[in-house]
Scaffold this active site. Structure first.
Site, short mmCIF file in Angstrom:
data_model
loop_
_atom_site.label_atom_id
_atom_site.label_comp_id
_atom_site.label_asym_id
_atom_site.label_seq_id
_atom_site.Cartn_x
_atom_site.Cartn_y
_atom_site.Cartn_z
N LYS A 196 0.69 -1.25 0.07
CA LYS A 196 0.07 -0.17 0.20
C LYS A 196 0.93 1.22 0.06
O LYS A 196 1.54 1.67 1.09
CB LYS A 196 -0.75 -0.08 1.27
CG LYS A 196 -1.91 1.14 1.29
CD LYS A 196 -2.26 1.66 2.42
CE LYS A 196 -1.81 2.50 3.26
NZ LYS A 196 -1.76 3.95 2.50
N GLU A 272 10.66 0.71 10.08
CA GLU A 272 11.40 1.78 9.89
C GLU A 272 10.75 3.08 10.26
O GLU A 272 9.81 3.33 9.36
CB GLU A 272 11.96 1.79 8.44
CG GLU A 272 12.66 0.55 7.83
CD GLU A 272 14.02 0.32 8.60
OE1 GLU A 272 14.49 1.16 9.28
OE2 GLU A 272 14.67 -0.79 8.51
N CYS A 307 13.31 10.73 6.49
CA CYS A 307 13.32 10.22 7.87
C CYS A 307 14.84 10.49 8.56
O CYS A 307 14.93 10.42 9.76
CB CYS A 307 13.31 8.61 7.57
SG CYS A 307 14.27 8.00 6.73
N GLU A 406 9.87 15.33 15.70
CA GLU A 406 10.41 15.09 14.06
C GLU A 406 9.26 16.14 13.39
O GLU A 406 8.07 16.06 13.45
CB GLU A 406 9.82 13.71 13.72
CG GLU A 406 10.37 13.44 12.34
CD GLU A 406 10.34 12.19 11.71
OE1 GLU A 406 9.10 11.42 12.06
OE2 GLU A 406 11.02 11.70 10.83
P1 NAD Z 1 2.75 7.79 8.30
O1 NAD Z 1 3.14 6.84 9.39
O2 NAD Z 1 1.49 8.70 8.58
O3 NAD Z 1 2.18 6.81 7.11
C1 NAD Z 1 2.81 5.82 6.71
C2 NAD Z 1 2.05 4.96 6.03
O4 NAD Z 1 1.00 4.30 6.95
C3 NAD Z 1 1.12 5.33 4.97
O5 NAD Z 1 0.89 4.68 3.77
C4 NAD Z 1 -0.26 5.57 5.75
O6 NAD Z 1 -1.40 5.56 5.02
C5 NAD Z 1 -0.26 4.45 6.65
N1 NAD Z 1 -1.01 4.58 7.73
C6 NAD Z 1 -1.36 5.80 8.48
N2 NAD Z 1 -2.30 5.37 9.26
C7 NAD Z 1 -2.44 4.10 9.28
C8 NAD Z 1 -2.99 3.36 10.39
N3 NAD Z 1 -3.78 3.50 11.41
N4 NAD Z 1 -2.69 1.87 10.17
C9 NAD Z 1 -2.16 1.32 9.09
N5 NAD Z 1 -1.62 2.12 8.28
C10 NAD Z 1 -1.66 3.55 8.30
O7 NAD Z 1 3.96 8.50 7.71
P2 NAD Z 1 4.15 9.46 6.45
O8 NAD Z 1 3.71 10.81 7.02
O9 NAD Z 1 3.49 8.76 5.36
O10 NAD Z 1 5.52 9.47 6.32
C11 NAD Z 1 6.38 10.33 7.35
C12 NAD Z 1 7.08 9.28 8.34
O11 NAD Z 1 7.95 8.25 7.66
C13 NAD Z 1 8.23 10.19 8.96
O12 NAD Z 1 7.89 9.84 10.49
C14 NAD Z 1 9.56 9.35 8.31
O13 NAD Z 1 10.47 9.71 9.59
C15 NAD Z 1 8.95 8.03 8.47
N6 NAD Z 1 10.01 7.63 7.27
C16 NAD Z 1 11.01 6.56 7.91
C17 NAD Z 1 12.00 5.91 6.89
C18 NAD Z 1 12.77 5.00 7.59
O14 NAD Z 1 13.46 4.48 6.64
N7 NAD Z 1 13.23 5.01 8.84
C19 NAD Z 1 11.94 6.31 5.57
C20 NAD Z 1 11.00 7.22 5.20
C21 NAD Z 1 10.08 7.84 5.91
#
Ligand code: NAD
Length: 506
Positions: A196, A272, A307, A406
């Site tokens: 997804k 991650e 991230c 963050e």
């Molecule tokens: P997010 O956690 O809001 O969303 C990530 C994914 O989870 C999306 O596909 C979203 O639709 C889904 N999601 C949201 N709510 C959910 C739920 N209740 N149940 C299941 N899935 C759900 O993150 P974002 O805003 O898309 O991305 C930013 C975050 O990602 C930042 O915290 C960043 O640091 C992190 N990130 C980490 C890495 C890494 O490798 N450590 C890499 C890139 C981004």
């Protein structure tokens, strides 16, 4: 042929218009595109204009069920898992080649959908996406099992098998690359996948999935369900027939996947997560321009929506002013603008809501007593897009919210230190532990500090996290259960089997 040529702005705009009618916008399940079971769609918006790009199928739990059923059939009948590793490798490399050949088209799609500068999407994100899949594919027929030292008359083997059906849920900041970090190792090890994308950035992955089919990946091996996190993401997290879920995103949402797994089938969970990474600058640095260039990349590349962004500049008091002058000079070559312009280095933030969140943190920083050195307000409002320029706060204490939480935007917090011990203490004083960088010419300081930093990815005199050979994952609340990239990413998508064979006496 590889198409990583970055178009000029007029060309890019014309190509983007031509692409729109052919964008893939429906779920990709069992080798074909289909509407969501509910028939619902949602609008995908261009962050640089605030205007709709297209309507995307809004999947739901019924679509996740269909995708998992297709992935399960493909896993159980062996069409992928029992293919010779060399054949799997060949198909995956063919797919990577197609992604690279379509880098310009895919880069344009991602620039429209995510607001990322075209110079990055075409020349970095897509070649890196292809390179990631190719690297893991190349490993498919080069990893051996083990034979244990067992007594006479027995043979004991330790082998790795695909875990089965892998669910993947990914963020919007590097839509194609984050997908590749999961798909490369999960598919190379013989699993089938239901993935997804973030709902704001569905478009590049749908086209990439189509290219997989064109490259000959069997139906059901790769399935894409687009839609919101709290329906599609949760359905993947809770699905009883998914064996492992790989998530990249915020710590807050990542935590939920542990609950989903605990409440259902104890699927393996790989997380991650977020970061608040320090860049530690010691007083012996000499080439301030070079360090400033790395500091700027660390926090302003990809609009700080990264991230491992180096969002805390932990700098020795004696060199702070000189370094900030050098960063200010460096920022003259970081124009904010239309992401379709090849000269742009800072594009649009992903959404209005996210821009408001970032600007909310600017207000928090001011209220906490930090001083703005540059940036801090919305720009290019007339475009209708969500632009925030590079923003630097000086006079930050590490206990302020802007140093602890963050922000995920182009906001750098500058914190001074006096001694090495103080620098390390400040750097480690965070609930995160994804990345950290240290700048010094003193070999002893470099090694000592690199060892004492509680983070999974350390850069010394560079922001670089290294290439595909290096694992990527966080300490503390930045990660859980595994790593992306490198051969370590392969192991986590496999089960380990011990087979003890008793030989009959002759
Ligand atoms: P997010 O956690 O809001 O969303 C990530 C994914 O989870 C999306 O596909 C979203 O639709 C889904 N999601 C949201 N709510 C959910 C739920 N209740 N149940 C299941 N899935 C759900 O993150 P974002 O805003 O898309 O991305 C930013 C975050 O990602 C930042 O915290 C960043 O640091 C992190 N990130 C980490 C890495 C890494 O490798 N450590 C890499 C890139 C981004």
């Amino acid at each position: 042929m590889t198409d990583t040529l970055i178009p000029e702005i007029d060309e890019a705009r014309a190509e983007a218009e031509r692409l729109r009618p052919s964008l893939r916008t429906r779920l990709f399940i069992d080798g074909d595109f289909r509407d969501a079971a509910s028939g619902r769609r949602f609008t995908s918006e261009n962050p640089a204009t605030g205007q709709p790009i297209t309507e995307v199928a809004e999947g739901g739990p019924a679509d996740v069920d269909a995708a998992v059923a297709a992935a399960r059939r493909a896993a159980d009948d062996g069409r992928w898992s029992r293919l010779g590793p060399g054949d799997r490798k060949k198909l995956l490399i063919g797919w990577a080649d197609r992604i690279e050949a379509h880098a310009r088209e895919l880069g344009l799609i991602e620039t429209l959908d995510a607001g990322k500068p075209i110079a990055d999407t075409v020349a970095l994100d897509m070649p890196e996406t292809a390179a990631c899949i190719r690297w893991h594919a190349e490993a498919a027929d080069k990893i051996y099992g083990q034979v244990a030292p067992s007594p006479e008359g027995t043979i004991a083997t330790i082998t790795r098998e695909p875990i089965g059906v892998v669910g993947a849920v990914i963020p919007w900041n590097y839509p194609a690359q984050m997908a590749a970090w999961k798909l490369g190792p999960a598919l190379a090890t013989g699993n089938t996948v239901v993935i997804k994308p973030a709902s704001t950035t569905s478009l590049s992955l749908l086209r990439i999935a189509e290219l997989a089919s064109e490259a000959g990946l069997p139906d059901g091996v790769l399935n894409v369900v687009t839609g919101p996190g709290d329906t599609v993401g949760e359905a993947i997290g809770r699905h009883p027939d998914i064996d492992c879920v790989a998530f990249t995103g915020s710590t807050e949402v990542g935590r939920r996947f542990l609950h989903y797994s605990a409440d259902t089938n104890l699927k393996r969970v790989l997380l991650e997560l977020g970061g608040k990474s320090p860049q530690v600058i010691f007083p012996d640095v000499t080439d301030f321009a070079a360090v400033a260039a790395q500091v700027a990349i660390a926090i302003f590349w990809n609009m700080g929506e990264n991230c491992s962004a180096g969002s805390r500049l932990v700098v020795h008091r004696s060199v702070k002013d000189r370094l900030l002058e050098a960063v200010a000079a460096e920022l003259e070559s970081w124009p904010v603008g239309d992401p379709l312009d090849p000269a742009t280095r800072v594009g649009a933030l992903i959404s209005k809501g996210h821009m408001e969140r970032v600007l909310g943190y600017v207000a928090v920083g001011l209220a906490e007593g930090a001083r703005i050195v540059t940036g801090g307000s919305r720009v290019l409002e007339e475009t209708g897009g969500w632009f925030v320029p590079p923003t630097i706060f000086d006079g930050v204490r590490n206990d302020m919210r802007i140093a602890q939480e963050e922000i995920f935007g182009p906001v750098l917090s500058v914190i001074e230190f006096e001694t090495e011990a103080e620098a390390v203490a400040i750097a480690n004083d965070t609930s995160y532990g994804l990345a950290a960088t240290v700048y010094t010419h003193d070999l002893d300081v470099a090694h000592r500090v690199a060892r004492n930093l509680r983070a999974g990815v350390i850069g010394v005199n560079t922001y670089s996290e290294g290439d595909m050979t290096m694992p990527f994952g966080g300490y503390k609340q930045s990660g859980f259960g595994g790593h992306d990239k490198s051969l370590h990413a392969h192991d986590q998508y496999t089960e380990m089997k011990s087979t003890w064979i008793q030989l009959a006496e002759s």
